[in-house]
Structure formats: structure tokens, C-alpha cells
Design an enzyme around this catalytic site. Sequence first.
Site, short mmCIF file in Angstrom:
data_model
loop_
_atom_site.label_atom_id
_atom_site.label_comp_id
_atom_site.label_asym_id
_atom_site.label_seq_id
_atom_site.Cartn_x
_atom_site.Cartn_y
_atom_site.Cartn_z
CD GLU A 1 46.93 -9.09 -48.07
OE1 GLU A 1 46.51 -7.94 -47.82
OE2 GLU A 1 47.67 -9.35 -49.02
CB CYS B 1 47.55 -4.94 -47.45
SG CYS B 1 48.78 -5.92 -48.34
#
Length: 682
Positions: free
Chosen positions: A254, A293
Amino acid sequence: MIIESYILGRWITGKGEGQPLYHAVTGEYIGSASTEGFNMGELLDFARQKGNKALRKMTFQQRGLMLKALALHLQQHLPELYSLSYKTGATKADSWVDIEGGIGNLFSYASLRRKLPDLPYWPEGEAHMLGKAKTFMGHHLLLPKEGVAIHINAYNFPVWGMLEKIAVNFMAGVPAIVKPATVGCYLTQAVVKHMVNSGILPEGALQLLCGSTGNLLNEVNAQDTITFTGSAHTGLQLKSNPTILQNNVSFTMEADSLNAIVLAEDVEPGMPEWDLFIKEVRREMTLKCGQRCTGVRRILVPENKIDLVQNDLSKALSQTVIGNPLNEKVRMGSLAGKTQKAEVLKQVSLLLKTSELVYGNLETVEIVDANAKAGAFVSPLLLRNNQPLHTSEVHNIEAFGPVSTLMPYRNLEEAITITKLGKGSLVSTIVTASRNTAREYVIEAGTYHGRILILNQQCGKENTGHGSPLPMLVHGGPGRAGGGEEMGGLRGIHHYMQRVALQGSPDMLTAVLQQYQTNATGIAATIHPFKKHFEELEIGYQLITKSMTMTSELIDAFANLSGDHFYAHLRNTNFEGTMFTQQVAHGYLLLSLSAGLFVDSYEKNPVLLNYGIDELRFTKPVYPGMSFHVRFTCKEKISQDKKEPTDIARGIVKWLVEMIDDENDELIGIATILTMVKKLEQ
């Protein structure tokens, strides 16, 4: 203070000076962390030999209860964890997302036990009959991998980043080695200490590395699973490790993500959606000081409204109080450290080559109750790029802080094109009151985003926000975002399990899967199944009922009782051009009569209640004069935990109900019914 790691069942300090750690708000020295001198191969062997063997023996029900116990235990230590979290620059709201959000993941995955078998492994999906004589069949089985889940996490969420991942691998029956970002590892360490001290986890189930991974990834094998959260550059370096490539080790990443939020053309100033848009962008820019994120990096607005949005957003940002997170008035704390601040400002300087700064200050920031020079404080920075289709920096550079860029678009098609220039993201949001706009955006943009939030007035109060991944939904994204998936409810568990296709006879697959398979040899009932307690029932225990004959009188009576006078259930219907040749029995009548055949209701017995019906199918029309019987078989058992100490100890029993035509031995209906059955041992 030297931050210890938890390895090989004990707390150990690495050699050397280690990496220095500083208070994000005051700049004070906290301590150092080092893993120098650790034998990483020994750590992996310990996890495989101790943790893996213990966890894979536990059933899904036991693992779920273990997660629930961990969550309840951690809730008792919230004040200490919040106190440490402030040192990372997090406000109370930031810490709530990190700490209690992480604990919430444990609760969510614990609850999944109710959807899983009471077994250490998972018979997956439906069976496939492969032979005409019904003696050869196939099924899929998921087994816990015999390796280790290695989690290399980012610095923005020291608690959530760990708990959201280990909840999944523990549920699958796999141990973990967690390597948090060193800058905030002291907070992760505090959580692990409480988990270890609880005594809830088996030995070897969890190890913690505070410091470098060293040569850990050189020691992995094909049974291991690696997850990485961080920059795409670092992720690519790790993923390219020769050992990982050679052994085909599962690697879930990720990474960087230029997430976009789009204000649709139908939204006008004064509409609830306009206010939701401004509020959402402001929150995404300032929560966790923009260190998410999933944070909004690109703000897409119709070109005729961009000045209005810039003005409203600037006003909203100006109301954000920045400073010491311990101060109740403060709404945005600091970045995680001065290194991060320097990196953010560096990336902003690159963005400013093709964009302009329309709100904020690169040099100074007004703060409350703190020293601006000592801490890692930075102003919210709103940029504007008027040529998003002709500049690349805004789609390639992520400033991991309170930084976002406004950009105009002419129509929805162009907005979708602009979002795709980010080459894949974790999440995108479309703010619109138009259903057609929402549908078009999702269908045309969905392949480039791991998650899409459709935000409007209707879900305005309940929605969890653009930047909030949820445990039951996958968290990840294509392309630049890493191409991996985390969480996702039951889907996430698959990453830590090996799927095996099984072939064999129904008897053999019943024995292996511990779930009764159609056409397997049953265990002939000597007493009625409903007279047996939960522990006394065996998989395959089978009752063959007496027969009964369907009549027109029964069909008429059921039609009158239920009110279901569908034409096919009436005697005087002209059946020409229909699928039937005469009056046909209701499917639910067939099921009700079947229950009358297999239910023993004359005296109180261990069956507490009917819990539901799964997979009900009617496979052949039943006409008056046809006789049928039921084959009633114990298919699966799932123990339930007590919610209160005074509750009756019980479990759920799944029964395969096969309704069979006497004349040619064909199925006329099939279902799985669930009963709640009292345990013998209370």
C-alpha cells in the site's frame, strides 16, 4: 531510554547507538531504537515453530474470541496510549482514529467468527459433483499458511497500522512479526507490551522489531506473507528482493497515492453538498496533520466555481487552530518529526514549479502553546494548478502532510481523465446530488481507485469520511497505490491461507472437511436428532423420515392460510403455455410439510429455536398424488460463546434437508436449516 524489541518470547535491546527518536511537539530526545545483532532467521523459525503451530490448531471461533479479548484488554489502557500518542504530534481526534480505530479492527474481525466454521481451516464455497454416479466430487479448502505475516508499517498510524493487519493474520491462524516505522515505534511498543502481558496470545504469535528489518526479508520462504505500507520507491526496493522473487513470496503493498476528491457540476453554493465538500477537504487536509495515505491530494472543481471554492476553503482552513495537541483548542498538531517536515517542504517546492500557493505559509505558522522552532509544525498549504491536463508534477508528487492542490475541470469526462493521471489511488470521492453523475463516475473511474465515496446530503451525517478505511471493506488500490489489498472482511483472510482443490468421494471429503457432503454415507439415527445435545451430535448423523403424499386439499388450505393464490396453485387454471401441467404445490408448503416430517415436537428437547434457513431451492414441481420423504442430516456445528454468564451454553447446528420424490428418488427441494441447540455441559 533504549526502545526494546519483543522477539523470541522476551524483550531484547539491539546493539549500537540505534536511531534517535524525538518528541514531535517539543523536539526533546526520547531515546533510540536498534535491532543490530538480531538473528532474523531465528525470529522467523520461532514464529513458525511456536506461533504458527499454536494458532493453526485453534478454530476460527477460538481465534475470534482471542481477538475480542485483546480488544477488551487494550481498552483498559487507553489513557497511557493517548499520552504517548501526543508525543507523535497527534491531537485527541488523531489519536482516537489511530488507537481506538485500531482496537475497533480487532472487534470487527472478532465478529467475523460468526460467518466462519468452528474449524481450524475453511471449506470454501460450494461442492462440485464430478461424476454421474455421484461418487466423485470436488471442493475447495483454505488452510492457514505455515509461515509468518511480516508487517512493515508506515509512521503515520503506529497503532492502527499494526492492529488492522494482525487482526487479519491472527484470524487466519498465522503469526506476525511487526516492524513499525522507527520514528513512532515507542507507541507501538506500548500496545505490544499490554498484549504480551495479557497472556492472551500463544507463544510466538507476535514479535515486534523496533528498528531496522536488517536481513529479515532474505530469510523468508513461500509460506510467508509480507505487507508493506510506505513510499512506492521503498516498496519497490523491498519487493525486488531476490529471495522474495525466487520463492514467489506473497507481497502486498500500500504505497503513495494521489487521492482525488471531485465536486460535481450539479453542486452549487448553498447546497448541503457544497458545505459537505468544503468540510471534507478541510478535515482531510488537517486530520493527522495531513499524514494519511488516504488523504486528499488533488481537489477537482468545475472551472466556473474554482474561485468560490478557493475562497470558502481558505476561510475554513484559517479557522484551524494549530499547536500543542494537549491543548483542547488545538485542532491540528505537528508532523511526526523534523525529518518529515523537511521532506514535506521539499515536495511542496517541487509542486510549486507548476502550481501556486493560494493559502498558507512555507516559512511561518501561528501556533498555540508550543515552540514553533522546536516542534515539527507546518501550516496547511493549499496550492492551485490551472493546467492539470498539461502538468505532471501534481499527479506524481505527494507531499505527505497538510498539502492539497486545487485544479479546474470543464466536464465530468475531463474530471475522470484528470483523476486517472494519478496512475491509481487508494480512494476517490465524488460529491454530488445527482444519481446519474454518481453512476457515471463510479463506472468510468472505478478501475483506477481502490475505494470510492459517493458523498451527498443523505449520508452526510453518517459517512465515515474520504480518508477512513473500514475493516469490512478492502483497503488498497491499483497501480501507484501498490496493487494490494488489506482488511476487506473475509476477503482479507484469504491472503494468509493456501487454497487447495480437493477431489474424492463424498465420504472422504466429509471426513476431511468435517462438513457433511451430499451423497456421503450417513450415520443412521438411533434416536431422533432433536433429542441430542450439541456435543452428542455427529457430523453425518442422519434421519430418514416417513413419506407423505401431496393433495389438492393441502395446496388449497395453504393458499387460503398464506394468501398466496398464485395461478399455478389453483385447481381451475388453464395450464396451457405455462411450465406446469396441473395444480402445483407451493414451495413453502413443501418446506413446511418437510418440517412436519423431521421435527420431533412432542416433548421439550435440546433444540432451543429455529435460527434460519440457507440455500433453499425447489428443484422439481410437486403435483397432487406425488409422495416424498426427507433425508435430514447434521451438516455442520458451530459453538457459540455466552454473551452473559447466565446464558444457556449452546451452539448452532446446520442441517441438510433433502426433500426426495419417492417414485424416482429425485430431489424436489433442498435447504440448509439452522437450529440453536443446548449443550450438555452448562
